[in-house]
Design a protein around this motif. Structure first.
Motif: not given
Lengths: 325, 267
Positions: A23, A30, A32-33
């Protein structure tokens, strides 16, 4: 710390470090990314960053840490010396001579350097074994340690000589390599190191009870039916294989093999099968974390990985020394 | 039963033999003691049993079979050896240290079976370290550590037990207890071979004594045969007298004050 707590903490640390390593960076992502990029959905740039840059790098760091942790645990046990590790025993130095020699004569290809590092490590290990055998008639730990340290010193001198006449670019390349780095990680590197780590680490775990017995001393080990010289040599060679593979993949990353087994022993784990597994986990978490620190502490400059692990390792080493005396 | 037959050993590049044509038997059901001055070859003899040095001549037999004809682990299942020195390098619970005695039975991977646990428990009880079993080896005194090592050898099982200076770190009561245990083990059918400096203790407990000097067997037999001033004075090169232990009647050695008294003693 209780052993059960240690296992959960070490596993959790690896997952956490991997997530953070993927990350964090120049382009922060993020969670979720990261998840989407891993799944192959989401933005193409993110997918590229995660899949071809950050993930192979973090996984390479994981393997380097696991291999060095296991090599350190095996050497400390079988040589009965709590300060033993591949970095101090000439194995890494020999590998570095091989790699720097290859770089110095212009063989900088990804295929050549690891092979040359391996050859250098093999020569250093053979030299240390031959010298210690000639001195004591067997691979006696003190003689082996001494021979390894001397071979390592010789290796450092050889590197200086090799670099003395080299072009500045070569020197910078070699220097960067001697300070350790997983910046050039690719899935090919990862695959190679995974093979060596699995083979060498698997064999060490198979022979772990031999290390338990060797740790008692030569004569007590012999009284339990162990072929001491053969077992000690086997453990030394397997540890050297692991160390050489990490040097070939990521250059010199010192002190991981020294620090990590101590942390695991402090958690109450003492049998070598568990100690090896615990050192693999802790070493992996430590090196992923150290590489993350190397990337994010002083952006945009990347700090050398070997320097970060040494900055953590040296104070620990000194405390260990004062405790022993 | 352990048999030494004409065993000679020479260290690398040494002009003299460390052991020269040594023959003796440590028989089943008896305590056999090896005594002798420093440098007489006692430790070499143990090293030969450990197969840490090659024999120049002769052979060592265990139960009638030369020890180099069987695998090291198979030998260790029959013959347990408590070596003279052992440092505790890494701390571990005492019970786990004793359990390493099962290595020759378990090998690289086999988990402990009920018989292994039973052997470990028996070793702990026989060596009298039940109160130490859950402690760490880092906390032990020299004498406690010595008893833990004895427990490990007992957990090894087998029909022969060899001990090199087993009572070095033990106080009087533990020393006596250790020798009482060896005598009991011998009566139970174990061949016990003990290398010791403690001549008087050995004279009380051993069934047979073998005296080594400069690598050779210079006397052997029952304690009464061997504990003779004429034999021991020449071996130890020191004036001494042999008396009878007032309590048990065993022969006991008393060394005299100094060499200059030799004439008086002889006269």
């Amino acid at each position: 710390m209780r052993p059960a707590l240690f296992w959960s903490a070490a596993s959790l640390a690896i997952v956490l470090m991997l997530l953070l390593a993927v990350a964090f960076g120049t382009v922060p992502l993020t969670i979720s990314e990261v998840g989407h990029a891993l799944a192959g959905t989401g933005e193409p740039t993110n997918i590229a960053i995660v899949r071809t840059l950050r993930l192979p790098r973090a996984v390479l760091a994981l393997l380097v840490g696991a291999a060095l942790g296991m090599a350190g645990a095996a050497l400390q046990g079988s040589l009965r010396n709590a300060l033993a590790e591949p970095y101090l025993l000439g194995v890494s130095g020999g590998a570095a001579v091989g790699a720097v020699a290859a770089v110095a004569v212009g063989l900088t290809g990804a295929a050549f350097v690891p092979v040359a590092a391996f050859a250098g490590a093999a020569v250093a290990v053979a030299l240390a074994l031959v010298v210690s055998r000639a001195a004591t008639g067997s691979a006696e730990p003190r003689a082996l340690l001494m021979a390894g340290v001397i071979v390592g010193a010789f290796a450092n001198a050889a590197i200086m000589v090799a670099l003395a006449g080299a072009r500045p670019n070569t020197v910078r390349g070699a220097l960067w390599w001697m300070m350790g780095s997983v910046a050039d990680a690719s899935w090919t590197h990862v695959a190679w190191l995974a093979v060596y780590t699995a083979a060498g680490g698997g064999a060490l775990i198979w022979f772990a009870r031999d290390i338990d017995v060797l740790a008692l001393g030569e004569e007590p080990a012999a009284s339990l039916g162990l072929d001491v010289d053969r077992a000690a040599r086997r453990i030394y060679l397997l540890s050297s294989l692991l160390a050489a593979a990490t040097v070939a993949a990521a250059g010199l990353v010192g002190f991981v093999g020294l620090v990590v087994p101590h942390l695991v022993r402090a958690a109450g784990i003492h049998r070598h099968r568990a100690l090896l597994a615990g050192s693999a986990l802790s070493g992996a978490a430590l090196v992923i974390g150290a590489d993350l620190a190397a990337r994010v502490l002083r952006p945009p400059t990347e700090l050398p990985l070997g320097a970060i692990t040494a900055l953590i390792g040296v104070p620990f080493f000194l405390v260990q020394l004062t405790r022993r005396s | 039963m352990i048999d030494f037959r004409n065993v000679s050993v020479r260290y690398r590049r040494a002009p003299q033999l460390a052991l020269s044509q040594v023959s003796f038997s440590a028989t089943t059901g008896a305590v056999t003691a090896i005594v002798g001055p420093n440098g007489s070859g006692k430790s070499t003899l143990v090293r030969a049993l450990l197969r840490r040095i090659p024999l120049e001549t002769g052979s060592i037999l265990m139960g009638g079979i030369p020890i180099d004809r069987v695998s090291r682990r198979a030998l260790a299942r029959q013959l347990a050896i408590v070596t003279q020195r052992e440092e505790s390098h890494y701390a571990q619970p005492v019970r786990d240290a004793v359990a390493l005695g099962r290595y020759p039975h378990q090998g690289h991977w086999r988990a402990a079976l009920a018989e292994d646990d039973a052997a470990v428990q028996q070793g702990i009880e026989l060596a009298g370290i039940g109160d130490l079993a859950d402690r760490s080896t880092a906390e032990l005194s020299g004498g406690e550590w010595q008893r833990v090592r004895l427990a490990r050898a007992l957990a090894q099982g087998g029909s022969a037990l060899v001990l090199d200076e087993p009572t070095t770190f033990l106080d009087v009561s533990h020393e006596m207890a250790a020798f009482e245990l060896l005598a009991t083990l011998a009566r139970g059918g174990t061949a016990v071979l003990v290398v010791s400096h403690q001549l008087n203790l050995v004279a009380r407990f051993a069934d047979a004594i073998i005296v080594l000097n400069r690598g050779e067997v210079v006397a052997s037999g029952s304690p009464d045969d061997v504990m003779q001033a004429s034999v021991l004075e020449s071996v130890y090169e020191w004036p001494l007298v042999i008396v009878r232990d007032p309590a048990v009647g065993a022969p006991a050695l008393i060394p005299l004050r100094s060499r200059s008294w030799r004439g008086d003693v002889r006269g």
